[in-house]
Every structure is written in C-alpha cells, then in structure tokens.
Design a protein around this motif. Structure first.
Motif, mmCIF file in Angstrom:
data_model
loop_
_atom_site.group_PDB
_atom_site.id
_atom_site.type_symbol
_atom_site.label_atom_id
_atom_site.label_comp_id
_atom_site.label_asym_id
_atom_site.label_seq_id
_atom_site.Cartn_x
_atom_site.Cartn_y
_atom_site.Cartn_z
ATOM 1 N N PRO A 15 0.792 -1.230 0.000
ATOM 2 C CA PRO A 15 0.000 0.000 0.000
ATOM 3 C C PRO A 15 0.826 1.283 0.000
ATOM 4 C CG PRO A 15 -0.445 -1.313 1.989
ATOM 5 C CD PRO A 15 0.584 -2.042 1.201
ATOM 6 N N ASP A 16 2.021 1.265 0.584
ATOM 7 C CA ASP A 16 2.754 2.508 0.790
ATOM 8 C C ASP A 16 3.592 2.975 -0.392
ATOM 9 O OD1 ASP A 16 1.663 2.725 3.317
ATOM 10 O OD2 ASP A 16 3.236 1.488 4.206
ATOM 11 N N THR A 17 3.595 2.200 -1.465
ATOM 12 C CA THR A 17 4.374 2.593 -2.637
ATOM 13 C C THR A 17 3.441 3.178 -3.701
ATOM 14 O OG1 THR A 17 5.889 0.789 -2.198
ATOM 15 C CG2 THR A 17 5.995 1.753 -4.387
ATOM 16 N N SER A 18 3.742 4.395 -4.171
ATOM 17 C CA SER A 18 2.877 4.971 -5.217
ATOM 18 C C SER A 18 3.577 5.010 -6.577
ATOM 19 C CB SER A 18 2.393 6.358 -4.831
ATOM 20 O OG SER A 18 3.487 7.178 -4.533
ATOM 21 N N THR A 19 4.880 5.294 -6.580
ATOM 22 C CA THR A 19 5.604 5.217 -7.853
ATOM 23 C C THR A 19 6.675 4.137 -7.739
ATOM 24 O OG1 THR A 19 6.949 7.038 -7.068
ATOM 25 C CG2 THR A 19 5.289 7.566 -8.724
ATOM 26 N N VAL A 20 6.812 3.354 -8.786
ATOM 27 C CA VAL A 20 7.767 2.242 -8.741
ATOM 28 C C VAL A 20 8.839 2.449 -9.806
ATOM 29 C CG1 VAL A 20 5.963 0.694 -7.925
ATOM 30 C CG2 VAL A 20 6.534 0.704 -10.342
ATOM 31 N N THR A 21 10.037 1.976 -9.519
ATOM 32 C CA THR A 21 11.134 2.072 -10.481
ATOM 33 C C THR A 21 11.236 0.755 -11.233
ATOM 34 O OG1 THR A 21 12.722 1.215 -8.894
ATOM 35 C CG2 THR A 21 12.405 3.603 -8.924
ATOM 36 N N SER A 22 12.103 0.727 -12.255
ATOM 37 C CA SER A 22 12.189 -0.462 -13.096
ATOM 38 C C SER A 22 12.731 -1.680 -12.345
ATOM 39 C CB SER A 22 13.047 -0.183 -14.329
ATOM 40 O OG SER A 22 14.328 0.213 -13.902
ATOM 41 N N SER A 23 13.419 -1.427 -11.205
ATOM 42 C CA SER A 23 13.953 -2.566 -10.442
ATOM 43 C C SER A 23 12.967 -3.047 -9.370
ATOM 44 C CB SER A 23 15.274 -2.181 -9.785
ATOM 45 O OG SER A 23 15.081 -1.083 -8.912
ATOM 46 N N TYR A 24 11.793 -2.405 -9.296
ATOM 47 C CA TYR A 24 10.802 -2.726 -8.260
ATOM 48 C C TYR A 24 10.501 -4.225 -8.195
ATOM 49 C CZ TYR A 24 6.285 -2.890 -5.872
ATOM 50 O OH TYR A 24 5.263 -3.202 -5.026
ATOM 51 N N CYS A 25 10.168 -4.800 -9.333
ATOM 52 C CA CYS A 25 9.741 -6.211 -9.315
ATOM 53 C C CYS A 25 10.858 -7.157 -8.890
ATOM 54 C CB CYS A 25 9.192 -6.620 -10.682
ATOM 55 S SG CYS A 25 7.519 -5.962 -10.958
ATOM 56 N N ASN A 26 12.062 -6.941 -9.392
ATOM 57 C CA ASN A 26 13.163 -7.823 -8.991
ATOM 58 C C ASN A 26 13.388 -7.775 -7.483
ATOM 59 O OD1 ASN A 26 13.564 -8.759 -11.544
ATOM 60 N ND2 ASN A 26 15.399 -7.532 -11.948
ATOM 61 N N GLU A 27 13.310 -6.566 -6.913
ATOM 62 C CA GLU A 27 13.501 -6.432 -5.458
ATOM 63 C C GLU A 27 12.339 -7.061 -4.685
ATOM 64 O OE1 GLU A 27 13.985 -2.210 -5.050
ATOM 65 O OE2 GLU A 27 15.872 -2.279 -6.174
ATOM 66 N N MET A 28 11.127 -6.749 -5.112
ATOM 67 C CA MET A 28 9.954 -7.245 -4.384
ATOM 68 C C MET A 28 9.828 -8.765 -4.474
ATOM 69 S SD MET A 28 8.486 -4.831 -2.794
ATOM 70 C CE MET A 28 6.755 -5.153 -2.489
ATOM 71 N N MET A 29 10.096 -9.321 -5.637
ATOM 72 C CA MET A 29 9.975 -10.773 -5.779
ATOM 73 C C MET A 29 10.976 -11.479 -4.875
ATOM 74 S SD MET A 29 7.429 -11.241 -7.678
ATOM 75 C CE MET A 29 7.448 -12.967 -8.103
ATOM 76 N N LYS A 30 12.137 -10.881 -4.713
ATOM 77 C CA LYS A 30 13.155 -11.472 -3.841
ATOM 78 C C LYS A 30 12.721 -11.385 -2.377
ATOM 79 C CE LYS A 30 17.267 -10.468 -5.443
ATOM 80 N NZ LYS A 30 18.370 -9.477 -5.581
ATOM 81 N N HIS A 31 12.239 -10.214 -1.974
ATOM 82 C CA HIS A 31 11.924 -10.013 -0.555
ATOM 83 C C HIS A 31 10.602 -10.628 -0.136
ATOM 84 C CE1 HIS A 31 14.745 -6.370 -0.943
ATOM 85 N NE2 HIS A 31 15.403 -7.411 -0.477
ATOM 86 N N ARG A 32 9.610 -10.592 -1.002
ATOM 87 C CA ARG A 32 8.270 -10.968 -0.589
ATOM 88 C C ARG A 32 7.882 -12.394 -0.944
ATOM 89 N NH1 ARG A 32 4.245 -7.366 0.191
ATOM 90 N NH2 ARG A 32 4.985 -5.374 0.954
ATOM 91 N N ASN A 33 8.341 -12.871 -2.085
ATOM 92 C CA ASN A 33 7.769 -14.126 -2.556
ATOM 93 C C ASN A 33 8.603 -15.360 -2.234
ATOM 94 O OD1 ASN A 33 5.043 -13.767 -4.061
ATOM 95 N ND2 ASN A 33 6.231 -11.929 -4.432
ATOM 96 N N ARG A 34 9.820 -15.116 -1.799
ATOM 97 C CA ARG A 34 10.651 -16.208 -1.301
ATOM 98 C C ARG A 34 10.559 -17.443 -2.194
ATOM 99 N NH1 ARG A 34 8.186 -17.127 3.989
ATOM 100 N NH2 ARG A 34 6.474 -15.942 3.170
ATOM 101 N N THR A 35 10.652 -17.184 -3.490
ATOM 102 C CA THR A 35 10.537 -18.257 -4.469
ATOM 103 C C THR A 35 11.642 -19.288 -4.273
ATOM 104 O OG1 THR A 35 9.590 -16.711 -6.013
ATOM 105 C CG2 THR A 35 10.436 -18.740 -6.937
ATOM 106 N N VAL A 36 11.259 -20.531 -4.124
ATOM 107 C CA VAL A 36 12.234 -21.601 -3.968
ATOM 108 C C VAL A 36 12.096 -22.568 -5.139
ATOM 109 C CG1 VAL A 36 13.045 -23.486 -2.504
ATOM 110 C CG2 VAL A 36 12.166 -21.404 -1.453
ATOM 111 N N GLY A 37 13.182 -22.792 -5.855
ATOM 112 C CA GLY A 37 13.196 -23.807 -6.901
ATOM 113 C C GLY A 37 12.772 -23.359 -8.276
#
Ligand code: T3P
Length: 123
Positions: A15-37
């Motif tokens: 909720p607290d992010t209003s503008t995102v940069t081009s690296s947003y998804c790479n950072e968020m996927m790493k921190h939030r989704n903890r993708t394994v495998g």
C-alpha cells in the motif's frame, strides 16, 4: 504455518508505494515471494490501503478461473504493478518486467471474515 489470507497480504499488498522504479519487481519478488526452486511467472502488487482491498469481498461476485464461485471484482480501478518474468530468465536469476497499471482486480475471498486469499487477475 501462515494462513492463505496472510500469504495473500505478503504476496500482493504494497500500500505505501505509489511510484515504482524499473527494479521494483526484482527487489519485491526477492523479498516478498521467497521463491524456492523456480521463478513465479506473474505476480501483481496492489498499491491501495488494505480496507480498499478487503471490501472487494462485498463487491461483484464472479467465477474464478479455477471454476470456484468465490471470486469478486473490484468496482473501482486499483493502482497495481504487474511483475512478469522476462523470457529467457532462468532460476535462480529471476528477472522481471515491472509494469504499473490502473485496473479492476479479481480476488478470491473465504470464510466468515471475508478475507482475500487469492489474486485471480485484473481486467
Ligand atoms: P495466489 O493464488 O497465491 O494469489 O494464478 C496463480 C498465481 O498467479 C496466483 O497466486 C496469483 C498470481 N497472479 C497474479 O498475481 N496476477 C495476475 O494477474 C495473475 C493472472 C496471476
């Protein structure tokens, strides 16, 4: 173990992010989704206050992609970011394209508290 509702918040709410940069998804996927495998192909982040998302459970009822009947479409457009895996990106280097959008979203809701448990899509 985290509940489906907790997993929804962790995977989709920002909720607290209003503008995102081009690296947003790479950072968020790493921190939030903890993708394994493997690299998750698509994840959407929602930039709205939590109550705006919770009330979707009381808005238009639609059928989910998996055939269940507990999906709901937001009556107003939401600020979202779609993270899509780039072609050729290989685990563990999951490389995502970041796209900011304003769309109506469809979520699945469950239980007496009407919690959002699944992101079904945007239209
Ligand atoms: P979950 O059920 O954990 O919310 O549809 C499979 C997964 O893909 C689903 O996981 C959510 C995610 N997804 C998005 O985040 N955005 C989209 O627009 C679509 C189609 C799927």
């Amino acid at each position: 173990k985290e509940s489906q509702a907790e997993k929804f918040l962790q995977q989709h709410m920002d909720p607290d992010t209003s503008t995102v940069t081009s690296s947003y998804c790479n950072e968020m996927m790493k921190h939030r989704n903890r993708t394994v495998g493997f690299c998750k192909p698509v994840i959407t982040f929602i930039h709205q206050p939590l109550p705006d998302v919770q009330v979707i459970c009381f808005q238009g009822n639609v059928r989910c992609k998996n055939g269940q009947s507990n999906c709901h479409q937001s009556s107003s457009k939401m600020r979202i970011t779609d993270c899509r895996l780039k072609k050729g990106s290989k685990y563990p280097k999951c490389d995502y394209k970041t796209q900011q959008l304003q769309k109506s979203i469809i979520v699945a809701c469950e239980c007496v508290q009407y919690e959002t448990v699944h992101f079904d899509g945007s239209v």
